[in-house]
Design a protein around this motif. Structure first.
Motif, PDB file in Angstrom:
ATOM      1  N   ASP A 179      14.631 -47.187-100.467  1.00  0.00           N
ATOM      2  CA  ASP A 179      15.942 -47.691-100.889  1.00  0.00           C
ATOM      3  C   ASP A 179      16.449 -47.014-102.163  1.00  0.00           C
ATOM      4  N   PHE A 180      15.730 -45.994-102.616  1.00  0.00           N
ATOM      5  CA  PHE A 180      16.130 -45.242-103.808  1.00  0.00           C
ATOM      6  C   PHE A 180      16.769 -43.916-103.387  1.00  0.00           C
ATOM      7  N   GLU A 181      17.492 -43.325-104.301  1.00  0.00           N
ATOM      8  CA  GLU A 181      18.058 -41.994-104.087  1.00  0.00           C
ATOM      9  C   GLU A 181      17.188 -40.972-104.823  1.00  0.00           C
ATOM     10  N   LEU A 182      16.718 -39.965-104.097  1.00  0.00           N
ATOM     11  CA  LEU A 182      15.966 -38.890-104.736  1.00  0.00           C
ATOM     12  C   LEU A 182      16.961 -37.942-105.408  1.00  0.00           C
ATOM     13  N   SER A 195       6.641 -33.843-108.383  1.00  0.00           N
ATOM     14  CA  SER A 195       7.405 -34.620-109.359  1.00  0.00           C
ATOM     15  C   SER A 195       8.700 -35.056-108.690  1.00  0.00           C
ATOM     16  N   LYS A 196       8.993 -36.336-108.761  1.00  0.00           N
ATOM     17  CA  LYS A 196      10.210 -36.842-108.130  1.00  0.00           C
ATOM     18  C   LYS A 196      10.901 -37.829-109.078  1.00  0.00           C
ATOM     19  N   ILE A 197      12.203 -37.667-109.184  1.00  0.00           N
ATOM     20  CA  ILE A 197      13.016 -38.602-109.956  1.00  0.00           C
ATOM     21  C   ILE A 197      13.882 -39.375-108.974  1.00  0.00           C
ATOM     22  N   TYR A 198      13.656 -40.665-108.903  1.00  0.00           N
ATOM     23  CA  TYR A 198      14.415 -41.545-107.999  1.00  0.00           C
ATOM     24  C   TYR A 198      15.405 -42.393-108.798  1.00  0.00           C
TER      25      TYR A 198
END
Length: 200
Positions: A179-182, A195-198
């Motif tokens: 339910d998050f946006e990458l 590494s991912k920023i959501y």
């Protein structure tokens, strides 16, 4: 789980084994921090990354939660005059935040737990992440080739022995962020470290 025995050597081992890629994988986080952010950092270890954050020279407040007494003492010794850090030597499952956050950082945290425990942690802390808040997730990839699987099994066995970790494999947690946006992602050490920023 207890990192006290390995704490004096952990950073050096990490840099040698992964050619400094675990450290580089943190760098993506820096450009997603803004002045005034309230940050929850789960499992910051020795706090070496605090010094990089400090160099941003912006107004930040960090709730720094770490179970290992040795690790948190090393983190407290860092010279970070430009940011306000509140240290909590507590279990992630027991810590209760007293605020909502703009950013949550979990770098090489979920790989220590069983999938059901990861789900509990995610649900617990997601409720404290503000709408449009960012979750910085840095960890090992879920889809692995033969060599990566060998590395994983070796690491898990090592930390079973030295730190009392119960997990027998890395958990599958990507679905937690459905339910998050990458908004940004990078890969290191082949694609073994991600590494991912959501954004919520």
């Amino acid at each position: 789980m207890n990192y006290n025995y390995i704490a004096p050597y952990y950073d050096l081992l990490s840099r040698i084994c992964f050619l400094n890629r675990q450290q580089l994988a943190h760098k993506i986080i820096l450009k997603h921090l803004n002045s005034g952010d309230q940050i929850l950092w789960l499992g910051g270890g020795s706090g070496w990354f605090l010094e990089d954050i400090n160099k941003l020279n912006i107004d930040l407040e960090i709730d720094y939660v770490e179970l290992s007494t040795v690790m948190i003492e090393k983190a407290k010794a860092r010279k970070v005059s430009n940011i306000n850090v509140n240290f909590y030597q507590e279990d992630f499952f027991q810590f209760v935040p007293n605020r909502n956050y703009d950013v949550i950082i979990t770098a090489f945290v979920f790989d220590h737990f069983l999938e059901k425990e990861c789900e509990i942690l995610f649900k617990k802390y997601n409720q404290f992440l503000k709408k449009k808040g960012k979750w910085a997730y840095v960890d090992f990839c879920e889809e692995q080739n033969f060599i990566q699987r060998f590395l994983t099994k070796s690491m898990v066995l090592f930390f079973n022995l030295v730190a009392g970790i119960e997990a027998k494999d890395f958990p599958k947690v990507n679905g937690l962020f459905d339910d998050f946006e990458l908004i940004e992602g990078k890969e290191y050490f082949g694609n073994y470290i991600q590494s991912k920023i959501y954004k919520k």
